[in-house]
Design a protein around this motif. Structure first.
Motif, PDB file in Angstrom:
ATOM      1  N   ILE A  69     -71.381 -43.209 -22.450  1.00  0.00           N
ATOM      2  CA  ILE A  69     -70.796 -42.439 -23.551  1.00  0.00           C
ATOM      3  C   ILE A  69     -71.040 -43.235 -24.822  1.00  0.00           C
ATOM      4  N   ILE A  70     -71.666 -42.590 -25.798  1.00  0.00           N
ATOM      5  CA  ILE A  70     -72.012 -43.259 -27.052  1.00  0.00           C
ATOM      6  C   ILE A  70     -71.315 -42.546 -28.196  1.00  0.00           C
ATOM      7  N   ALA A  71     -70.670 -43.323 -29.063  1.00  0.00           N
ATOM      8  CA  ALA A  71     -70.059 -42.768 -30.270  1.00  0.00           C
ATOM      9  C   ALA A  71     -70.609 -43.506 -31.478  1.00  0.00           C
ATOM     10  N   THR A  72     -71.035 -42.741 -32.471  1.00  0.00           N
ATOM     11  CA  THR A  72     -71.549 -43.349 -33.693  1.00  0.00           C
ATOM     12  C   THR A  72     -70.859 -42.785 -34.918  1.00  0.00           C
ATOM     13  N   PRO A  73     -70.544 -43.649 -35.881  1.00  0.00           N
ATOM     14  CA  PRO A  73     -70.197 -43.099 -37.183  1.00  0.00           C
ATOM     15  C   PRO A  73     -71.492 -42.568 -37.801  1.00  0.00           C
ATOM     16  N   ALA A  74     -71.388 -41.534 -38.591  1.00  0.00           N
ATOM     17  CA  ALA A  74     -72.580 -40.993 -39.262  1.00  0.00           C
ATOM     18  C   ALA A  74     -72.769 -41.727 -40.572  1.00  0.00           C
ATOM     19  N   TYR A  75     -73.904 -42.357 -40.718  1.00  0.00           N
ATOM     20  CA  TYR A  75     -74.249 -43.026 -41.971  1.00  0.00           C
ATOM     21  C   TYR A  75     -75.413 -42.268 -42.588  1.00  0.00           C
ATOM     22  N   HIS A  76     -75.161 -41.660 -43.736  1.00  0.00           N
ATOM     23  CA  HIS A  76     -76.188 -40.886 -44.436  1.00  0.00           C
ATOM     24  C   HIS A  76     -76.809 -39.835 -43.529  1.00  0.00           C
ATOM     25  N   GLY A  77     -75.985 -39.191 -42.732  1.00  0.00           N
ATOM     26  CA  GLY A  77     -76.426 -38.076 -41.899  1.00  0.00           C
ATOM     27  C   GLY A  77     -77.122 -38.465 -40.619  1.00  0.00           C
ATOM     28  N   SER A  78     -77.039 -39.716 -40.199  1.00  0.00           N
ATOM     29  CA  SER A  78     -77.710 -40.124 -38.973  1.00  0.00           C
ATOM     30  C   SER A  78     -76.882 -41.184 -38.250  1.00  0.00           C
ATOM     31  N   ILE A  79     -77.461 -41.747 -37.195  1.00  0.00           N
ATOM     32  CA  ILE A  79     -76.826 -42.789 -36.404  1.00  0.00           C
ATOM     33  C   ILE A  79     -76.649 -44.026 -37.280  1.00  0.00           C
ATOM     34  N   SER A  80     -75.554 -44.723 -37.114  1.00  0.00           N
ATOM     35  CA  SER A  80     -75.375 -45.967 -37.869  1.00  0.00           C
ATOM     36  C   SER A  80     -76.429 -46.984 -37.430  1.00  0.00           C
ATOM     37  N   GLY A  81     -76.791 -47.868 -38.339  1.00  0.00           N
ATOM     38  CA  GLY A  81     -77.773 -48.892 -38.021  1.00  0.00           C
ATOM     39  C   GLY A  81     -77.331 -49.785 -36.877  1.00  0.00           C
ATOM     40  N   MET A  82     -76.038 -50.085 -36.801  1.00  0.00           N
ATOM     41  CA  MET A  82     -75.519 -50.953 -35.750  1.00  0.00           C
ATOM     42  C   MET A  82     -75.683 -50.305 -34.376  1.00  0.00           C
TER      43      MET A  82
END
Length: 197
Positions: A69-82
């Protein structure tokens, strides 16, 4: 296993993946989360010699997982760099018995302050999972923390949001169980369909 969050240990994305993992645990799964500080990794370099202890831990955890299970904050409309950098480390499994995310269901969650960013980040995450040979669950969850017509954004303590995250966790477990049953009892040969069907 869960991957996600941000450097903020109480982030919405990390709490979202925890809710999904808790649902998986109630179904009998052994769960583990690599989030926040555990995702602060050196920039992945495929030619680099050696890996950090955290990088090796992440790769070993993915290799042993039956579902992710993967959760990402959206940074500029995409996956976060981290989160993207953590997923790049999965390249280390290219020659594994189950390369990349092969034979694993992957639940995808994105969190953004706005529905457009959450939707595009979820699409990017699902595309990355496909590229890593994983099987995204039918349900992907977006969490819009920004202002909405009904109030101040979606909250993780909202019953409907919690139900969606729990359903995602359940789908990952259900797939893992189906896959395990299939590998233990594969169909020996295809059964021909009757004429006219």
């Amino acid at each position: 296993m869960g991957i996600g969050g941000s450097t903020d240990p109480g982030s919405t994305s990390e709490r979202a993946v925890r809710i999904a993992l808790e649902a998986a645990a109630r179904r009998g799964a052994r769960t583990r989360l690599i989030g926040g500080p555990g995702l602060v990794l050196p920039l992945y370099d495929a030619a680099g010699a050696g890996r950090s202890a955290r990088g090796r831990e992440l790769v070993a955890s993915v290799a042993s997982a039956d579902g992710i299970i993967i959760a990402t904050p959206a940074y500029h409309g995409s996956i976060s760099g981290m989160v993207k950098n953590a997923l790049d480390y999965v390249e280390e499994l290219r020659t594994d018995e189950r390369p990349y995310f092969s034979e694993r269901a992957v639940g995808c969650i994105s969190v953004a302050r706005g529905s457009q960013g959450a939707g595009s980040a979820l699409a990017a995450l699902r595309t990355t999972v496909h590229a890593l040979r994983g099987w995204p669950t039918p349900l992907g969850v977006t969490v819009n923390t920004g202002p909405t017509p009904s109030g101040s954004g979606e909250r993780l303590d909202d019953l409907r949001m919690r139900e969606r995250l729990e359903l995602l966790g359940n789908q990952v477990v259900e797939f893992a169980l189906m896959h395990r049953a299939w590998t233990r009892h594969p169909v020996k040969e295809a059964v021909p369909l009757p004429p006219g069907t």
